[in-house]
Scaffold this motif. Structure first.
Motif, short mmCIF file in Angstrom:
data_model
loop_
_atom_site.label_atom_id
_atom_site.label_comp_id
_atom_site.label_asym_id
_atom_site.label_seq_id
_atom_site.Cartn_x
_atom_site.Cartn_y
_atom_site.Cartn_z
N MET A 81 0.84 -1.19 0.00
CA MET A 81 0.00 0.00 0.00
C MET A 81 0.87 1.24 0.00
O MET A 81 1.79 1.35 0.80
N ILE A 82 0.54 2.17 -0.83
CA ILE A 82 1.24 3.45 -0.88
C ILE A 82 0.41 4.46 -0.09
O ILE A 82 -0.76 4.70 -0.42
N LYS A 83 0.99 5.04 0.95
CA LYS A 83 0.30 6.02 1.79
C LYS A 83 0.43 7.41 1.16
O LYS A 83 1.53 7.88 0.91
N VAL A 84 -0.73 8.05 0.92
CA VAL A 84 -0.77 9.32 0.21
C VAL A 84 -1.27 10.44 1.12
O VAL A 84 -2.31 10.32 1.76
N LEU A 85 -0.51 11.52 1.17
CA LEU A 85 -0.91 12.75 1.85
C LEU A 85 -1.38 13.72 0.77
O LEU A 85 -0.71 13.88 -0.25
N VAL A 86 -2.54 14.33 0.98
CA VAL A 86 -3.08 15.30 0.01
C VAL A 86 -2.98 16.69 0.61
O VAL A 86 -3.62 17.00 1.62
N HIS A 87 -2.13 17.52 0.00
CA HIS A 87 -1.98 18.91 0.43
C HIS A 87 -2.99 19.73 -0.37
O HIS A 87 -2.99 19.69 -1.60
N GLY A 88 -3.85 20.44 0.33
CA GLY A 88 -4.96 21.14 -0.32
C GLY A 88 -6.19 20.25 -0.30
O GLY A 88 -7.04 20.30 -1.18
N SER A 89 -6.30 19.44 0.73
CA SER A 89 -7.35 18.43 0.82
C SER A 89 -8.77 19.02 0.88
O SER A 89 -9.72 18.34 0.52
N LYS B 51 -11.42 21.85 -4.11
CA LYS B 51 -12.19 21.06 -5.07
C LYS B 51 -11.36 19.89 -5.62
O LYS B 51 -11.82 18.74 -5.63
N MET B 52 -10.16 20.16 -6.08
CA MET B 52 -9.32 19.10 -6.64
C MET B 52 -8.85 18.13 -5.56
O MET B 52 -8.77 16.92 -5.81
N GLY B 53 -8.56 18.64 -4.38
CA GLY B 53 -8.17 17.76 -3.28
C GLY B 53 -9.25 16.74 -2.97
O GLY B 53 -8.96 15.56 -2.74
N GLY B 54 -10.49 17.17 -3.00
CA GLY B 54 -11.62 16.26 -2.78
C GLY B 54 -11.71 15.20 -3.85
O GLY B 54 -11.98 14.02 -3.56
N HIS B 55 -11.48 15.60 -5.11
CA HIS B 55 -11.51 14.64 -6.21
C HIS B 55 -10.38 13.62 -6.06
O HIS B 55 -10.58 12.42 -6.29
N VAL B 56 -9.21 14.09 -5.69
CA VAL B 56 -8.06 13.19 -5.51
C VAL B 56 -8.34 12.19 -4.39
O VAL B 56 -8.09 10.98 -4.54
N MET B 57 -8.88 12.65 -3.28
CA MET B 57 -9.18 11.74 -2.17
C MET B 57 -10.22 10.70 -2.57
O MET B 57 -10.12 9.53 -2.18
N ALA B 58 -11.19 11.08 -3.39
CA ALA B 58 -12.20 10.13 -3.86
C ALA B 58 -11.57 9.05 -4.74
O ALA B 58 -11.92 7.87 -4.64
N GLU B 59 -10.63 9.43 -5.58
CA GLU B 59 -9.95 8.46 -6.44
C GLU B 59 -9.04 7.54 -5.63
O GLU B 59 -8.95 6.34 -5.93
N ILE B 60 -8.39 8.08 -4.62
CA ILE B 60 -7.56 7.25 -3.75
C ILE B 60 -8.42 6.18 -3.08
O ILE B 60 -8.02 5.01 -2.97
N ALA B 61 -9.61 6.56 -2.64
CA ALA B 61 -10.52 5.62 -1.96
C ALA B 61 -10.92 4.46 -2.87
O ALA B 61 -11.19 3.35 -2.39
N LYS B 62 -10.93 4.66 -4.18
CA LYS B 62 -11.30 3.62 -5.14
C LYS B 62 -10.15 2.66 -5.44
O LYS B 62 -10.37 1.61 -6.02
N SER B 63 -8.94 3.04 -5.09
CA SER B 63 -7.75 2.28 -5.47
C SER B 63 -7.44 1.15 -4.48
O SER B 63 -7.56 1.32 -3.27
N ASP B 64 -6.98 0.04 -5.02
CA ASP B 64 -6.52 -1.07 -4.18
C ASP B 64 -5.07 -0.90 -3.77
O ASP B 64 -4.60 -1.58 -2.85
N ASP B 65 -4.34 -0.04 -4.48
CA ASP B 65 -2.91 0.14 -4.24
C ASP B 65 -2.57 1.37 -3.40
O ASP B 65 -1.43 1.53 -2.98
N LEU B 66 -3.54 2.25 -3.18
CA LEU B 66 -3.29 3.51 -2.47
C LEU B 66 -4.10 3.56 -1.18
O LEU B 66 -5.22 3.05 -1.11
N GLU B 67 -3.52 4.20 -0.19
CA GLU B 67 -4.19 4.42 1.10
C GLU B 67 -4.12 5.90 1.42
O GLU B 67 -3.04 6.50 1.39
#
Length: 67
Positions: free
Chosen positions: A1-9, A12-28
């Protein structure tokens, strides 16, 4: 698992990125960092990098936009 920190969470874009991370099997989603709190963060949230506890593997930065 790759642990991802989102700066600017909280943006609008931060929210989209977090939603995509949630869909991934490889990202946390590790945590979000944003100086502006919404007051409704339902995830590990910090208003400054100085306060982050632990280490992420990757930082995705959507903290500033320009045209």
């Amino acid at each position: 698992m790759i642990k991802v920190l989102v700066h600017g969470s909280n943006g609008k874009m931060g929210g989209h990125v977090m939603a995509e991370i949630a869909k991934s099997d490889d990202l946390e989603f590790f945590c979000g960092v944003d100086p502006k709190s919404t007051g409704n963060e339902s995830y590990k949230y910090y208003d400054s990098f100085d306060k982050v506890e632990g280490k992420a593997d990757v930082i995705i930065d959507f903290s500033f936009h320009t045209f």
